[in-house]
Design an enzyme around this catalytic site. Structure first.
Site, PDB file in Angstrom:
ATOM      1  CD  GLU A   1      -3.818  37.613  35.220  1.00 17.80           C
ATOM      2  OE1 GLU A   1      -4.256  37.503  34.069  1.00 17.80           O
ATOM      3  OE2 GLU A   1      -4.162  38.527  36.005  1.00 17.80           O
TER       4      GLU A   1
ATOM      5  NE  ARG B   1     -10.505  37.664  37.092  1.00 18.26           N
ATOM      6  CZ  ARG B   1     -10.599  38.992  36.933  1.00 18.26           C
ATOM      7  NH1 ARG B   1     -10.256  39.549  35.795  1.00 18.26           N
ATOM      8  NH2 ARG B   1     -11.023  39.767  37.925  1.00 18.26           N
TER       9      ARG B   1
ATOM     10  CB  THR C   1     -10.486  41.716  27.963  1.00 15.20           C
ATOM     11  OG1 THR C   1     -11.879  41.610  27.662  1.00 15.20           O
ATOM     12  CG2 THR C   1      -9.732  42.217  26.746  1.00 15.20           C
TER      13      THR C   1
ATOM     14  CG  HIS D   1      -5.381  41.769  34.525  1.00 14.29           C
ATOM     15  ND1 HIS D   1      -5.705  40.571  35.112  1.00 14.29           N
ATOM     16  CD2 HIS D   1      -6.520  42.509  34.581  1.00 14.29           C
ATOM     17  CE1 HIS D   1      -6.965  40.594  35.512  1.00 14.29           C
ATOM     18  NE2 HIS D   1      -7.482  41.760  35.197  1.00 14.29           N
TER      19      HIS D   1
END
Ligand code: NAD
Length: 339
Positions: A270, A241, A239, A302
């Site tokens: 992302e 990067r 959770t 995210h």
């Protein structure tokens, strides 16, 4: 802070979503003029900024030297990140061009820690599959077998605000918690958390959860060598990067069955995908498509930070940071001021 002829009341927001507008408008107690751009900040879109001393950016905005140079030429004085991570900002360039950079260091560590645990529980007990199954009137349990979290070893990499909150949750489930950080935390040791080296984390953990920042030391921390050391069927949760994980090696690990579960809220590429509805598009990124095709991989876009409490804090602290920099050229909370 001397802003010359520029309006010190105007803030240009990039990568704006509807919820950003809602929360920043709601907590705009000082009456800043808010200019919301949906587009990402990058060398092309920096041209949108006009008569504005403050720019507010998020995780996937590109704030490299080329952009910072343009901001400086437009007399921007402050780059306010409305997030904790700052790997997307070239801080050296900001120093060179005399721009202040601030962030929101700890808006709700619990939001992210709780999401990490939600990913673990979902992957383990397969609630996402059970939900779909019963809707099809399939009440069979075959294929839904999980394991008790109680007594399992959870390895935490990075024991800052989020890692610490996550460790408390893991202890609450009766897990053994081992941790690695460049700084040992004596309070956490008192709670029974064992600080050790990275190799031991990889070797001993049933579940590994990443909570360190992305930087030169941590890039591709989860690579082929690290995966080789891990237990068979290890669960990896990221959770933090995307760049912490070398995606190709993790795909190999999943194909071989070495990695038993993968939960990612962040992904190295992302910025081309997340925070958008691409449901009618052909995705060109083969790695994410491969990841999403595994039955034991859970991808969220995210969203770990995405709680009411976190968005409230993000808006309040971002405005406070900006006001402090305008009035005192400084911020009391040193962790909030990056340059
Ligand atoms: P923090 O600064 O409080 O903690 C980071 C910890 O990592 C510190 O204890 C630091 O010593 C440690 N660290 C630094 N370098 C390390 C290394 N080489 N190896 C091991 N540990 C190292 O940050 P935080 O608020 O806990 O946030 C952690 C990360 O979570 C952020 O950097 C950000 O990337 C990510 N994040 C993600 C979301 C999301 O929505 N998914 C939201 C907020 C933050």
């Amino acid at each position: 802070m001397d802003l010359g002829s520029l309006s010190e009341n105007k803030v240009a927001f990039f990568s704006t979503q509807p919820y950003d507008k809602t929360f920043f408008n709601k907590y705009n107690e000082s009456g800043f003029e808010l200019d919301f751009f949906e587009t990402q900040l990058n060398p092309q879109t920096a041209t949108l900024i006009q008569e504005c001393a403050i720019v507010c950016v998020f995780v996937n905005d590109i704030v490299n030297e080329a952009v910072i140079k343009q901001l400086a030429e437009k007399n921007v004085k402050i780059i306010a990140l409305r997030c904790a991570g700052f790997n997307n900002v070239d801080l050296e360039a900001a120093k060179k061009y005399n721009l202040k950079v601030c962030r929101v260091p700890a808006y709700s560590p619990q939001a992210v820690a709780e999401h990490a645990m939600a990913m673990i529980l979902t992957l383990n007990r397969k609630t996402h599959k059970a939900y779909n199954r019963v809707r099809e009137q399939n009440f069979s349990l075959n294929g839904l077998l999980g394991f008790d979290l109680f007594g399992k070893t959870i390895g935490i990499i990075g024991t800052g605000n989020i890692g610490k909150a996550f460790a408390k949750i893991a202890l609450g489930f009766g897990c053994k918690v081992v941790a690695y950080d460049i700084i040992t935390d004596p309070e956490m040791e008192k709670d029974g958390i064992v600080f050790t080296d990275l190799k031991t984390i990889f070797k001993e953990s049933d579940i590994i959860s990443l909570h360190c920042p992305l930087n030169e030391q941590t890039k591709h921390l989860i690579n082929k060598n690290a995966i080789t050391l891990m237990k068979n069927h290890v669960m990896i949760i990221n959770t933090s990067r995307g760049g912490l994980i070398e995606t190709a090696s993790v795909i190999e690990g999943l194909k071989e069955g070495k990695i038993g579960y993968l939960g990612i809220d962040v992904y190295e590429q992302e910025e081309k995908l997340f925070f958008r509805d691409l449901s009618a598009d052909i995705i060109q990124d083969d790695a994410i498509q491969r990841l999403m095709s595994f039955p034991n991989v859970l991808v969220t876009a995210h969203q770990a930070f995405f709680t009411n409490e976190a968005l409230t804090q993000i808006a309040l602290v971002t405005f406070d940071n900006i006001k402090s920099l305008l009035l005192e050229n400084d911020i009391k909370n040193k962790a909030a001021l990056l340059v």
